[in-house]
Design a protein around this motif. Sequence first.
Motif, PDB file in Angstrom:
ATOM      1  N   LEU A   1       0.786  -1.036  -0.109  1.00  0.00           N
ATOM      2  CA  LEU A   1       0.085  -0.226  -0.036  1.00  0.00           C
ATOM      3  C   LEU A   1       1.027   1.235  -0.090  1.00  0.00           C
ATOM      4  O   LEU A   1       0.664   2.098  -0.916  1.00  0.00           O
ATOM      5  N   ALA A   2       1.892   1.298   0.766  1.00  0.00           N
ATOM      6  CA  ALA A   2       2.778   2.473   0.857  1.00  0.00           C
ATOM      7  C   ALA A   2       3.275   2.587  -0.511  1.00  0.00           C
ATOM      8  O   ALA A   2       3.622   3.931  -0.700  1.00  0.00           O
ATOM      9  N   ALA A   3       4.024   1.670  -1.108  1.00  0.00           N
ATOM     10  CA  ALA A   3       4.559   1.895  -2.388  1.00  0.00           C
ATOM     11  C   ALA A   3       3.838   1.770  -3.419  1.00  0.00           C
ATOM     12  O   ALA A   3       4.295   1.869  -4.784  1.00  0.00           O
ATOM     13  N   GLU A   4       2.544   1.819  -3.316  1.00  0.00           N
ATOM     14  CA  GLU A   4       1.624   1.961  -4.326  1.00  0.00           C
ATOM     15  C   GLU A   4       1.769   0.698  -5.369  1.00  0.00           C
ATOM     16  O   GLU A   4       1.701   0.878  -6.678  1.00  0.00           O
ATOM     17  N   ARG A   5       2.051  -0.535  -4.849  1.00  0.00           N
ATOM     18  CA  ARG A   5       2.370  -1.569  -5.658  1.00  0.00           C
ATOM     19  C   ARG A   5       3.655  -1.273  -6.807  1.00  0.00           C
ATOM     20  O   ARG A   5       3.488  -2.217  -7.788  1.00  0.00           O
ATOM     21  N   LYS A   6       4.356  -0.795  -6.573  1.00  0.00           N
ATOM     22  CA  LYS A   6       5.621  -0.242  -7.253  1.00  0.00           C
ATOM     23  C   LYS A   6       6.962  -0.992  -6.548  1.00  0.00           C
ATOM     24  O   LYS A   6       7.264  -0.606  -5.596  1.00  0.00           O
ATOM     25  N   PHE A   7       7.534  -1.739  -7.462  1.00  0.00           N
ATOM     26  CA  PHE A   7       8.556  -2.465  -6.962  1.00  0.00           C
ATOM     27  C   PHE A   7       9.653  -1.450  -6.545  1.00  0.00           C
ATOM     28  O   PHE A   7      10.187  -1.605  -5.323  1.00  0.00           O
ATOM     29  N   GLY A   8      10.212  -0.575  -7.362  1.00  0.00           N
ATOM     30  CA  GLY A   8      11.363   0.398  -7.229  1.00  0.00           C
ATOM     31  C   GLY A   8      10.792   1.174  -5.866  1.00  0.00           C
ATOM     32  O   GLY A   8      11.791   1.607  -4.896  1.00  0.00           O
ATOM     33  N   SER A   9       9.442   1.640  -5.663  1.00  0.00           N
ATOM     34  CA  SER A   9       9.366   2.515  -4.547  1.00  0.00           C
ATOM     35  C   SER A   9       9.120   1.672  -3.200  1.00  0.00           C
ATOM     36  O   SER A   9       9.650   2.003  -2.162  1.00  0.00           O
ATOM     37  N   LEU A  10       8.912   0.251  -3.329  1.00  0.00           N
ATOM     38  CA  LEU A  10       9.178  -0.494  -2.348  1.00  0.00           C
ATOM     39  C   LEU A  10      10.368  -0.698  -1.730  1.00  0.00           C
ATOM     40  O   LEU A  10      10.778  -0.439  -0.506  1.00  0.00           O
ATOM     41  N   VAL A  11      11.418  -0.896  -2.654  1.00  0.00           N
ATOM     42  CA  VAL A  11      12.751  -1.076  -2.221  1.00  0.00           C
ATOM     43  C   VAL A  11      13.334   0.317  -1.754  1.00  0.00           C
ATOM     44  O   VAL A  11      14.116   0.324  -0.699  1.00  0.00           O
ATOM     45  N   ASP A  12      12.907   1.278  -2.429  1.00  0.00           N
ATOM     46  CA  ASP A  12      13.493   2.584  -1.853  1.00  0.00           C
ATOM     47  C   ASP A  12      12.858   3.102  -0.570  1.00  0.00           C
ATOM     48  O   ASP A  12      13.266   3.542   0.426  1.00  0.00           O
ATOM     49  N   LEU A  13      11.567   2.512  -0.218  1.00  0.00           N
ATOM     50  CA  LEU A  13      11.050   2.633   1.028  1.00  0.00           C
ATOM     51  C   LEU A  13      11.680   2.109   2.077  1.00  0.00           C
ATOM     52  O   LEU A  13      12.071   2.572   3.410  1.00  0.00           O
ATOM     53  N   ILE A  14      12.318   0.873   1.837  1.00  0.00           N
ATOM     54  CA  ILE A  14      12.878  -0.043   2.978  1.00  0.00           C
ATOM     55  C   ILE A  14      14.392   0.717   3.253  1.00  0.00           C
ATOM     56  O   ILE A  14      14.728   0.882   4.216  1.00  0.00           O
ATOM     57  N   ARG A  15      14.933   1.091   2.054  1.00  0.00           N
ATOM     58  CA  ARG A  15      16.471   1.801   2.226  1.00  0.00           C
ATOM     59  C   ARG A  15      16.201   3.097   3.143  1.00  0.00           C
ATOM     60  O   ARG A  15      16.973   3.124   3.845  1.00  0.00           O
ATOM     61  N   ARG A  16      15.016   3.972   2.734  1.00  0.00           N
ATOM     62  CA  ARG A  16      14.920   5.161   3.400  1.00  0.00           C
ATOM     63  C   ARG A  16      14.786   4.871   4.994  1.00  0.00           C
ATOM     64  O   ARG A  16      15.162   5.773   5.901  1.00  0.00           O
ATOM     65  N   ALA A  17      13.894   3.922   5.274  1.00  0.00           N
ATOM     66  CA  ALA A  17      13.560   3.327   6.497  1.00  0.00           C
ATOM     67  C   ALA A  17      14.853   3.167   7.243  1.00  0.00           C
ATOM     68  O   ALA A  17      15.163   3.668   8.658  1.00  0.00           O
ATOM     69  N   CYS A  18      15.700   2.264   6.733  1.00  0.00           N
ATOM     70  CA  CYS A  18      17.012   2.153   7.188  1.00  0.00           C
ATOM     71  C   CYS A  18      17.919   3.205   7.675  1.00  0.00           C
ATOM     72  O   CYS A  18      18.380   3.294   8.611  1.00  0.00           O
ATOM     73  N   GLU A  19      17.667   4.044   6.595  1.00  0.00           N
ATOM     74  CA  GLU A  19      18.643   5.593   6.740  1.00  0.00           C
ATOM     75  C   GLU A  19      17.922   6.290   8.130  1.00  0.00           C
ATOM     76  O   GLU A  19      18.793   6.793   8.757  1.00  0.00           O
ATOM     77  N   PHE A  20      16.604   6.477   8.253  1.00  0.00           N
ATOM     78  CA  PHE A  20      15.987   6.886   9.373  1.00  0.00           C
ATOM     79  C   PHE A  20      16.555   6.497  10.658  1.00  0.00           C
ATOM     80  O   PHE A  20      16.978   6.917  11.727  1.00  0.00           O
ATOM     81  N   GLY A  21      16.699   5.054  10.573  1.00  0.00           N
ATOM     82  CA  GLY A  21      17.093   4.247  11.702  1.00  0.00           C
ATOM     83  C   GLY A  21      18.438   4.497  12.190  1.00  0.00           C
ATOM     84  O   GLY A  21      18.785   4.704  13.064  1.00  0.00           O
ATOM     85  N   ALA A  22      19.286   4.482  10.943  1.00  0.00           N
ATOM     86  CA  ALA A  22      20.883   4.876  11.162  1.00  0.00           C
ATOM     87  C   ALA A  22      21.002   6.050  11.506  1.00  0.00           C
ATOM     88  O   ALA A  22      21.803   6.400  12.514  1.00  0.00           O
ATOM     89  N   MET A  23      20.187   7.232  11.141  1.00  0.00           N
ATOM     90  CA  MET A  23      20.563   8.470  11.701  1.00  0.00           C
ATOM     91  C   MET A  23      20.203   8.929  13.287  1.00  0.00           C
ATOM     92  O   MET A  23      20.696   9.549  13.906  1.00  0.00           O
ATOM     93  N   GLU A  24      19.089   8.004  13.802  1.00  0.00           N
ATOM     94  CA  GLU A  24      18.736   8.018  15.215  1.00  0.00           C
ATOM     95  C   GLU A  24      19.670   7.025  15.963  1.00  0.00           C
ATOM     96  O   GLU A  24      19.757   7.134  16.915  1.00  0.00           O
ATOM     97  N   GLY A  25      20.547   6.448  15.292  1.00  0.00           N
ATOM     98  CA  GLY A  25      21.282   5.160  15.933  1.00  0.00           C
ATOM     99  C   GLY A  25      20.865   3.984  16.490  1.00  0.00           C
ATOM    100  O   GLY A  25      21.010   3.428  17.601  1.00  0.00           O
ATOM    101  N   ALA A  26      19.638   3.966  15.956  1.00  0.00           N
ATOM    102  CA  ALA A  26      18.893   2.674  16.536  1.00  0.00           C
ATOM    103  C   ALA A  26      19.051   1.097  16.102  1.00  0.00           C
ATOM    104  O   ALA A  26      19.875   1.409  15.064  1.00  0.00           O
ATOM    105  N   ALA A  27      19.024   0.095  17.023  1.00  0.00           N
ATOM    106  CA  ALA A  27      19.674  -0.802  16.630  1.00  0.00           C
ATOM    107  C   ALA A  27      18.770  -1.822  15.601  1.00  0.00           C
ATOM    108  O   ALA A  27      19.206  -2.620  15.047  1.00  0.00           O
TER     109      ALA A  27
END
Length: 180
Positions: free
Chosen positions: A119-145
């Motif tokens: 739903l978040a990626a509107e059923r688009k493959f590249g958007s789905l992969v990008d969403l995961i990548r950006r979520a990881c970046e947000f976690g890394a910026m926070e220093g989250a484990a």
Amino acid sequence: ERFAAHTSVVGLALDEFHHVYAGKTERHTLAITQTCKNIVNVFRKPIIVLGLDGVDEFIAGSQELTQRFRRKVFFEDPQLTSKEDLADVRLLLQAVDDVLPCEPNCELNSADMLVRMLLAAERKFGSLVDLIRRACEFGAMEGAARVTLRHYEAAYRESAPASGRKKRDTPFTLPIETVQ
């Protein structure tokens, strides 16, 4: 050369390659071209160059690069529409889940998370992969484990249409019954 010979990396991807040449002088462009040529010669594994249409012009403008980057593929972000597509995405998410530390409520190999991601990626493959990548970046910026739903929500809200940016409207905060 020693790194390339001893690495277990399957290949190399150079993303946003069109920015490499943007606004560079002729001297810098030549230096970048020579560096790319050396990387291709030494790194004897697949190299993928990703970027906008301008990438083609830069590669075509150099005989040395044209000889080394042979195949050109133009694609749009494919829609995930068939059962086979969903099965492939499920396998991808399971593989990512094996290496990505996530909170228990947002494990990528769960059916609920698959629905939220689609739903978040509107059923688009590249958007789905990008969403995961950006979520990881947000976690890394926070220093989250671990990556949490909060990180996926932030990644979604960053690129969502204006109408879907309210916290109450994100697929990662809505009840799963509503998302389904």
